[in-house]
Scaffold this motif. Sequence first.
Motif, PDB file in Angstrom:
ATOM      1  N   PRO A 289       1.254  10.772  -0.215  1.00 60.17           N
ATOM      2  CA  PRO A 289      -0.082  10.212   0.636  1.00 60.17           C
ATOM      3  C   PRO A 289      -0.214  11.292   1.875  1.00 60.17           C
ATOM      4  O   PRO A 289      -1.661  11.423   2.468  1.00 60.17           O
TER       5      PRO A 289
ATOM      6  N   TRP B 103     -12.319   7.485   7.206  1.00 66.54           N
ATOM      7  CA  TRP B 103     -11.583   7.382   6.214  1.00 66.54           C
ATOM      8  C   TRP B 103     -10.326   7.359   6.224  1.00 66.54           C
ATOM      9  O   TRP B 103      -9.894   7.190   4.877  1.00 66.54           O
ATOM     10  N   GLY B 104     -10.413   6.209   6.972  1.00 69.14           N
ATOM     11  CA  GLY B 104      -8.902   5.796   7.529  1.00 69.14           C
ATOM     12  C   GLY B 104      -9.122   4.391   6.088  1.00 69.14           C
ATOM     13  O   GLY B 104      -8.040   3.963   5.151  1.00 69.14           O
ATOM     14  N   ARG B 105     -10.486   3.708   6.007  1.00 66.26           N
ATOM     15  CA  ARG B 105     -10.633   3.080   5.448  1.00 66.26           C
ATOM     16  C   ARG B 105     -10.484   3.016   3.449  1.00 66.26           C
ATOM     17  O   ARG B 105     -10.139   2.944   2.776  1.00 66.26           O
TER      18      ARG B 105
ATOM     19  N   ALA C 148      -2.692   6.516  -8.898  1.00 62.26           N
ATOM     20  CA  ALA C 148      -2.822   7.460  -9.794  1.00 62.26           C
ATOM     21  C   ALA C 148      -1.221   7.994  -8.965  1.00 62.26           C
ATOM     22  O   ALA C 148      -1.053   7.748  -7.874  1.00 62.26           O
ATOM     23  N   VAL C 149      -1.285   9.201  -9.075  1.00 59.74           N
ATOM     24  CA  VAL C 149      -0.461  10.786  -9.195  1.00 59.74           C
ATOM     25  C   VAL C 149      -1.215  10.524  -7.877  1.00 59.74           C
ATOM     26  O   VAL C 149      -1.992  11.493  -7.709  1.00 59.74           O
ATOM     27  N   PHE C 150      -0.929  11.204  -6.703  1.00 67.24           N
ATOM     28  CA  PHE C 150      -1.117  11.472  -5.355  1.00 67.24           C
ATOM     29  C   PHE C 150       0.388  11.609  -4.894  1.00 67.24           C
ATOM     30  O   PHE C 150       1.414  10.565  -4.675  1.00 67.24           O
TER      31      PHE C 150
ATOM     32  N   LEU D  18      -8.466   6.170   2.783  1.00 74.52           N
ATOM     33  CA  LEU D  18      -7.224   6.195   2.437  1.00 74.52           C
ATOM     34  C   LEU D  18      -6.272   5.044   2.163  1.00 74.52           C
ATOM     35  O   LEU D  18      -5.561   4.985   1.601  1.00 74.52           O
ATOM     36  N   ALA D  19      -6.448   3.693   2.796  1.00 78.08           N
ATOM     37  CA  ALA D  19      -6.374   2.334   2.854  1.00 78.08           C
ATOM     38  C   ALA D  19      -6.241   1.722   0.888  1.00 78.08           C
ATOM     39  O   ALA D  19      -5.654   1.032   0.792  1.00 78.08           O
ATOM     40  N   ALA D  20      -7.760   2.292   0.579  1.00 76.31           N
ATOM     41  CA  ALA D  20      -8.081   2.136  -0.609  1.00 76.31           C
ATOM     42  C   ALA D  20      -7.164   3.308  -2.221  1.00 76.31           C
ATOM     43  O   ALA D  20      -6.931   2.432  -2.876  1.00 76.31           O
ATOM     44  N   VAL D  21      -7.237   3.916  -1.824  1.00 76.69           N
ATOM     45  CA  VAL D  21      -6.547   5.316  -2.565  1.00 76.69           C
ATOM     46  C   VAL D  21      -5.043   4.907  -2.073  1.00 76.69           C
ATOM     47  O   VAL D  21      -3.819   4.591  -3.715  1.00 76.69           O
ATOM     48  N   GLY D  22      -4.568   4.326  -1.091  1.00 74.71           N
ATOM     49  CA  GLY D  22      -2.863   3.509  -1.386  1.00 74.71           C
ATOM     50  C   GLY D  22      -2.628   2.619  -2.238  1.00 74.71           C
ATOM     51  O   GLY D  22      -1.734   2.115  -2.737  1.00 74.71           O
ATOM     52  N   THR D  23      -3.304   1.316  -2.751  1.00 75.37           N
ATOM     53  CA  THR D  23      -3.393   0.791  -3.355  1.00 75.37           C
ATOM     54  C   THR D  23      -3.583   0.602  -5.252  1.00 75.37           C
ATOM     55  O   THR D  23      -3.910  -0.491  -5.992  1.00 75.37           O
TER      56      THR D  23
ATOM     57  N   THR E 214      -2.640  -0.611   5.788  1.00 78.34           N
ATOM     58  CA  THR E 214      -1.431   0.826   5.625  1.00 78.34           C
ATOM     59  C   THR E 214      -0.021  -0.464   6.487  1.00 78.34           C
ATOM     60  O   THR E 214       0.658   0.708   6.242  1.00 78.34           O
TER      61      THR E 214
ATOM     62  N   ILE F 113      -7.054   2.850  12.432  1.00 70.58           N
ATOM     63  CA  ILE F 113      -6.095   4.516  10.891  1.00 70.58           C
ATOM     64  C   ILE F 113      -6.691   5.482  11.701  1.00 70.58           C
ATOM     65  O   ILE F 113      -7.638   5.648  12.452  1.00 70.58           O
TER      66      ILE F 113
ATOM     67  N   SER G 167     -13.913  -1.251  -2.154  1.00 74.62           N
ATOM     68  CA  SER G 167     -13.669  -1.426  -0.607  1.00 74.62           C
ATOM     69  C   SER G 167     -14.725  -2.184  -0.033  1.00 74.62           C
ATOM     70  O   SER G 167     -16.059  -1.680   0.769  1.00 74.62           O
TER      71      SER G 167
ATOM     72  N   ASN H 196       0.582  -0.973  -0.298  1.00 74.57           N
ATOM     73  CA  ASN H 196      -0.569  -0.344  -0.259  1.00 74.57           C
ATOM     74  C   ASN H 196       1.259   1.358  -0.278  1.00 74.57           C
ATOM     75  O   ASN H 196       1.751   1.466   0.822  1.00 74.57           O
ATOM     76  N   ARG H 197       0.102   2.189  -1.172  1.00 77.34           N
ATOM     77  CA  ARG H 197       1.348   3.582  -1.090  1.00 77.34           C
ATOM     78  C   ARG H 197       1.171   4.280   0.237  1.00 77.34           C
ATOM     79  O   ARG H 197       1.385   5.509   0.600  1.00 77.34           O
ATOM     80  N   VAL H 198       0.018   4.479   0.591  1.00 73.65           N
ATOM     81  CA  VAL H 198      -0.258   5.041   2.130  1.00 73.65           C
ATOM     82  C   VAL H 198       0.076   4.076   3.455  1.00 73.65           C
ATOM     83  O   VAL H 198      -0.667   2.748   3.725  1.00 73.65           O
TER      84      VAL H 198
END
Lengths: 383, 383
Positions: free
Chosen positions: B318, B302-304, B314-316, B306-311, A218, A112, B288, A45-47
Amino acid sequence: MSVTAPLGFRAAGIAAGIKSGDARDLALVVNDGPSRAAAGVFTANRVKAAPVLWSQQVLSGGRLRAVVLNSGGANACTGPEGFQDTHATAEKVAEVLDDSAGEIAVCSTGLIGERLPMEALLTGVQTAAGQLSRDGGLAAADAIRTTDTVSKISFKRADGYMVGGMAKGAGMLAPALATMLCVITTDADLTSEELDTVLRAATARTFDRLDSDGCMSTNDTVLLLASGAAGVRPDLAEFGQKVQEVCADLARQLLVDAEGASKAIAVEVVGAASEDDAVEVGRTVARSNLLKCAIHGEDPNWGRVLAAVGTTKAVFEPDRVNVAINGIWICRDGAVGDDRSKVDMRPRDVTITIDLSAGRHSATIHTTDLTAEYVHENSAYSS
Amino acid sequence: MSVTAPLGFRAAGIAAGIKSGDARDLALVVNDGPSRAAAGVFTANRVKAAPVLWSQQVLSGGRLRAVVLNSGGANACTGPEGFQDTHATAEKVAEVLDDSAGEIAVCSTGLIGERLPMEALLTGVQTAAGQLSRDGGLAAADAIRTTDTVSKISFKRADGYMVGGMAKGAGMLAPALATMLCVITTDADLTSEELDTVLRAATARTFDRLDSDGCMSTNDTVLLLASGAAGVRPDLAEFGQKVQEVCADLARQLLVDAEGASKAIAVEVVGAASEDDAVEVGRTVARSNLLKCAIHGEDPNWGRVLAAVGTTKAVFEPDRVNVAINGIWICRDGAVGDDRSKVDMRPRDVTITIDLSAGRHSATIHTTDLTAEYVHENSAYSS
């Protein structure tokens, strides 16, 4: 037995007050050497949580004196302050062991986005250090539980040395249902490079092939520490096999304890053009909510298997795919095969075999069914 | 209003006995011209049902006289015999309309892996042809329902012409929860190339951005038929807008009727480096299971997110991601933001806004929560 089965390791597991109530929530595992060689594998995970960022940095040195683990808080998405908390935790461990923080790994699991109660945690480190013992492996395994209903430990004896391990979680390395933490120890003597090679190979075939709900934590961390206390330089192939056995054993325990599951499903892909294809197909099928619901309902719904296979990029022809559930080939050449009423869906273990008829490679992905209990566990409270 | 709102179309919906009971299960939509221009968009699943393979072939000619649709059976994974059944169905429609089977599209929805009861179906085609009327749109929309609790129809009036539509399903074009079938009609005069361009653009921004459970059907089909009966060559931009409005309206109806859902969740991604990034992040978050459970439990977790975004790829960064739920920015710069107790989770509609702080692009993916009812509906019987 757990992480203290091999010589050279002490551990402790205590209630530091990080969680509410008096459950254990802090574990300390110490390597007394003579070697400190170590390796780690972390979430993709990137986060990444602060303790993952910290421990990755520590492991770049290839040596670990100790691992401190806490449940009751993931210390993820906590900003620079969260990283400072992890750093302070490692410094505290270094202080009580009279050692360097640069060789202390930190693992956290829990909710988290919340800071850890640092006063309780640092006091807990002091307490845990006072309770370190050669019998501490079970208490340490207990202290890292979150929604785990049981502690997960494993142990294998080899020629002149041992491999022990503990884990928490109900998922996989990446992706993961919940955070997976795992510490494996051995008293064999190996370099950190050897440990790294062995650990990557073992996790790739075990934890990485669990996919309970397709979600990736994470915080996932798997560490392998070698004390060298047995004075044995092992055969690398045999050692790799033992580590993989410990990982497979722990992975199986995670799967069986997956949140709200009533079935353990093995998605076995054969006849694939490559191992990557087999893994992709297995993982895609293992993530089909519709299929996971059907298995929960004891419905051998091979149509949902094919619908999932069809979303992959793997090499296959739709009219050459065969599917068996619990050994009955209910789909042949992409169409109806044997009588589906012959499939016995009652056992807890369900095997779905997918023959892609495209080559000689295979892989098995393990997952669970999707149940109302899963929904309940993951909607009724934050985790 | 449905598909018979525009001039030049007749329809019927009857009970042919394909389903058990006396529910409607066969629909016929006929274009009486003068134009027969048509376009279609089909499932991206590589395992395609026989009617999809057939209709894709028919649409390569860019003309449709009629569409025949059945519920009660998907005719997917039925081998060469299944394809012959689809062919025979089209031939029967051609016979009763005294026309060519090469301009008859076929759509089917229901259980995968079972042959259709062809005698009932062919007799049904004859019956439906006898009941074709300018008022038949509602009956046709009713006949294509499977687990749909209501018929889905839509209608927009433009400058001198109309666009009407009907749909069934509780998901999206690709992937889809359950099969999605949609027929859109217009009495404007357009070429099949124009219809194709308009339909692809409209579905890409509507049905393709529904993701109720990440599963992709073998049967999804969206057809657009133009009779030209209004004698109007429309402005293409305006026409595209009307078709997109009809698609969006139907997509919204599908989402609200998604199996077992209690919340309609909009995952709105802003600040993305590209629209593709925005769609990838939105889709990943929308899939998710952990997050969908949390929303079901009215937990603004919101932790869940971010955990999904991290997979994603995409450009970002954390530590630059912001997340709002129902307008409250509870995550700022990848860490804790405003007080989560300020988030009102009670409404049925939940909006999750993710600001990637990486650019100017955006996209919204629509999904639903994961509930015990979803599990029940998809485990208690085959579908």
